[in-house]
Design a protein around this motif. Structure first.
Motif, PDB file in Angstrom:
ATOM      1  N   HIS B 129     -69.751 -20.953  50.300  1.00 57.02           N
ATOM      2  CA  HIS B 129     -70.040 -19.813  51.160  1.00 57.02           C
ATOM      3  C   HIS B 129     -71.166 -18.964  50.567  1.00 57.02           C
ATOM      4  O   HIS B 129     -72.115 -18.585  51.259  1.00 57.02           O
ATOM      5  CB  HIS B 129     -68.772 -18.985  51.353  1.00 57.02           C
ATOM      6  CG  HIS B 129     -68.960 -17.828  52.269  1.00 57.02           C
ATOM      7  ND1 HIS B 129     -69.219 -16.556  51.818  1.00 57.02           N
ATOM      8  CD2 HIS B 129     -68.978 -17.762  53.618  1.00 57.02           C
ATOM      9  CE1 HIS B 129     -69.371 -15.752  52.848  1.00 57.02           C
ATOM     10  NE2 HIS B 129     -69.233 -16.448  53.956  1.00 57.02           N
ATOM     11  N   TYR B 133     -74.876 -18.187  52.065  1.00 57.45           N
ATOM     12  CA  TYR B 133     -74.844 -16.877  52.726  1.00 57.45           C
ATOM     13  C   TYR B 133     -76.235 -16.255  52.897  1.00 57.45           C
ATOM     14  O   TYR B 133     -76.569 -15.726  53.950  1.00 57.45           O
ATOM     15  CB  TYR B 133     -73.922 -15.924  51.972  1.00 57.45           C
ATOM     16  CG  TYR B 133     -73.767 -14.590  52.660  1.00 57.45           C
ATOM     17  CD1 TYR B 133     -72.947 -14.477  53.789  1.00 57.45           C
ATOM     18  CD2 TYR B 133     -74.462 -13.459  52.239  1.00 57.45           C
ATOM     19  CE1 TYR B 133     -72.819 -13.279  54.456  1.00 57.45           C
ATOM     20  CE2 TYR B 133     -74.348 -12.257  52.907  1.00 57.45           C
ATOM     21  CZ  TYR B 133     -73.522 -12.165  54.012  1.00 57.45           C
ATOM     22  OH  TYR B 133     -73.407 -10.976  54.687  1.00 57.45           O
ATOM     23  N   LYS B 162     -71.344 -17.448  59.812  1.00 51.67           N
ATOM     24  CA  LYS B 162     -70.892 -16.642  58.675  1.00 51.67           C
ATOM     25  C   LYS B 162     -71.986 -16.329  57.668  1.00 51.67           C
ATOM     26  O   LYS B 162     -71.692 -15.792  56.602  1.00 51.67           O
ATOM     27  CB  LYS B 162     -69.731 -17.362  57.974  1.00 51.67           C
ATOM     28  CG  LYS B 162     -68.557 -17.596  58.908  1.00 51.67           C
ATOM     29  CD  LYS B 162     -67.237 -17.553  58.183  1.00 51.67           C
ATOM     30  CE  LYS B 162     -66.085 -17.471  59.160  1.00 51.67           C
ATOM     31  NZ  LYS B 162     -65.124 -18.547  58.990  1.00 51.67           N
ATOM     32  N   GLU B 167     -74.559 -12.557  60.485  1.00 57.35           N
ATOM     33  CA  GLU B 167     -73.852 -11.277  60.473  1.00 57.35           C
ATOM     34  C   GLU B 167     -74.772 -10.110  60.825  1.00 57.35           C
ATOM     35  O   GLU B 167     -74.326  -9.115  61.375  1.00 57.35           O
ATOM     36  CB  GLU B 167     -73.208 -11.046  59.103  1.00 57.35           C
ATOM     37  CG  GLU B 167     -71.945 -11.877  58.929  1.00 57.35           C
ATOM     38  CD  GLU B 167     -71.299 -11.719  57.560  1.00 57.35           C
ATOM     39  OE1 GLU B 167     -71.778 -10.905  56.756  1.00 57.35           O
ATOM     40  OE2 GLU B 167     -70.317 -12.446  57.319  1.00 57.35           O
TER      41      GLU B 167
END
Lengths: 252, 269
Positions: B129, B133, B162, B167
């Motif tokens: 992740h 990111y 994600k 975001e």
């Protein structure tokens, strides 16, 4: 003595409000000529008198208003009652018609599921698809969710209205709608339409390779899909609680 | 403007680290100052493939914790002086990474480097992740078999929903497909998915196909990125990929059976 302002503490609750969905015939009117309406209504009913006897009915006035016709709601409901039907609502009416209907104690419904009215239809665009289903059930039922990005394995999409997807839906993805589902691409994942019980909901897809398809809880898994309906544009709908899968392109 | 590239896959053992090493070396060889970061904290091996494991003093986690500066931890590559490696810690686990810490390091690297290649660990948990990111571009490494394709698809979903770009409602991460360990012979025999099969499922921009090759194993064992083995098919395939990523138009190779051409020439009838 009146008890209406007092709660008796020991009496169990005698009523409860619940939400339920009914399938009700809608009479779409496209003329303001009451004589013609009465005549044609009788003709239709004579085809299946048992089916229509005491049937509830919602009157759809959209077409009439689109053409600017004027119609008297009181006279119209008289004709319908005379034909043995029970009008339980109108939709698509203008301010005047809605007011008249309420005076006659006939409820006014908003247009949804098949909406043609531009004023009431809102479009919502989700670019990065949400991974959790939305829970705000108070949202406008006319909301259509449009998705232009692929729905990947592990993603879930929920629409309170119709769901329109222009990209592919991968195996392992799950798409759900309270209304119809349109996938203008390959459908490999799970597609569930009418998830809150709308048996009129349909699934349309460009290339059927789904893992599971469901309408109002009636489902088929991939293994149950006939080879003749795979890998082609189909529509899926419910008829007598059975899922029907048909070519979108009808050959005559 | 610096670009952050994540090399990711979901599934393990598909060639992420080999690809990270080769791509980073390729970009540096083309004259771009490049850093490659090992996000596989606890199972580090980028330094092995880059042949610099004996020069590791400080690592990624030390920098996050403020125990070393970035310059102390970055290792300059022995083959190319525009390439730097930030190794992972072998003695910690992925919880040692924090989003804030990673973000700070990447911001600092962006000032000095043109490309930052993030070598993601397998899986979809914290390490993977954090590796994706902050990315601008994603190289999705996939083997031509169903479980790898499915995991890549899952990863693409995570990239789309994600990442920082998702975001913040920015332009989405640019996604590229790298098909590794491809064997046209086995595709012909029906033992492997073809490029078209994989493209049909993932519908991604194909950056290149890396053939199954002994040279990859040899390169890993000797600690030199396979792209430096210019005679090998895999080395050439990675060179093509770097060139395509930088905007060159190169035809795809290694998709068809090598013997196909001669087979056609000498087909006796």
């Amino acid at each position: 003595m009146s008890t209406d302002s007092h709660k008796t503490p020991n009496t169990p609750l005698t009523l409860e409000f619940k939400s339920s969905t009914f399938s009700v015939p809608v009479l779409v009117l496209s003329s303001d000529n009451l004589v013609v309406i009465e005549q044609q209504l009788q003709e239709k009913i004579s085809l299946a008198p048992e089916f229509f006897r005491n049937s509830p009915l919602v009157l759809d006035l959209q077409e009439i208003n689109k053409h600017g016709y004027v119609i008297d709601i009181a006279a119209l409901t008289d004709i319908i009652r005379k034909a043995g039907l029970l009008p339980i609502g109108i939709r698509g009416g203008n301010v005047q018609q809605n007011k008249q209907a309420l005076e006659l104690l006939i409820p006014v419904y908003s247009i949804h599921s098949g909406g043609v009215s531009n004023e009431t239809q809102k479009q919502k665009k989700i670019i990065p698809p949400v991974s959790e289903p939305k829970t705000d059930t108070g949202a406008d039922v006319t909301t259509t969710t449009l998705i232009t990005q692929p729905i990947r394995s592990g993603q879930r999409i929920y629409s309170v209205g119709d769901l329109v997807i222009l990209a592919q839906v991968s195996a392992g993805a799950e798409i759900m709608a309270e209304g119809n589902i349109h996938v203008y691409n390959t459908l490999r994942g799970r597609a569930l339409a009418g998830v809150r019980g709308n048996t009129e909901a349909r699934i349309f897809c460009f290339d059927l390779q789904a893992e599971l398809i469901s309408i109002a809880g009636n489902y088929k898994i991939s293994e149950d899909l006939d080879e003749t309906v795979r890998n082609k544009p189909v529509q899926i709908y419910l008829q007598d609680q059975a899922l029907i899968i048909k070519d979108i392109v009808q050959h005559h | 403007m610096a670009r952050i590239i994540v090399v990711t896959s979901g599934k393990g053992g598909v060639g992420k680290t080999t690809t990270s090493a080769a791509i980073a070396m390729g970009l540096a060889k083309k004259g771009h100052k490049t850093a490659v970061i090992d996000f596989d904290v606890g199972l580090r091996n980028l330094d092995l493939i880059m042949g610099c494991e004996r020069r590791v003093v400080y690592d990624f986690v030390n920098v996050i914790n403020g125990e070393a500066t970035l310059n102390q931890a970055l290792i300059r590559d022995k083959n190319c002086n525009l390439l730097y490696i930030l190794p992972a810690s072998q003695t910690r686990d992925k919880d040692a990474l924090s989003q804030e810490g990673v973000g700070k390091i990447l911001e600092e690297l962006k000032k000095d480097f043109k490309y930052i290649v993030c070598d993601s660990p397998a899986g979809i948990e914290k390490g993977a992740h954090l590796a994706m990111y902050f990315a601008d571009d994603a190289f999705v490494v996939t083997n031509p078999e169903v479980s790898s394709v499915r995991d890549s698809d899952r990863m693409l979903g995570i990239l789309a929903s994600k990442s920082r770009r998702a975001e913040h409602n920015e332009e989405p991460i640019k996604e590229y497909l790298l098909l590794t360990r491809y064997s046209p012979e086995r595709v012909k025999l029906g033992e492997m998915l073809s490029v078209d099969d994989v493209q049909d499922i993932l519908s991604l921009h194909l950056l290149g196909v890396i053939p199954e090759s002994k040279s990859v194993l040899n390169a890993s064992n000797s600690g030199t990125p396979v792209i430096l083995d210019e005679k090998s098919d895999a080395g050439q395939a990675y060179a093509d990929i770097v060139a395509r990523y930088l905007g060159e138009n190169r035809p795809h190779r290694f998709i068809d059976d090598k013997k196909g051409f001669f087979g056609k020439l000498f087909r006796s009838k």
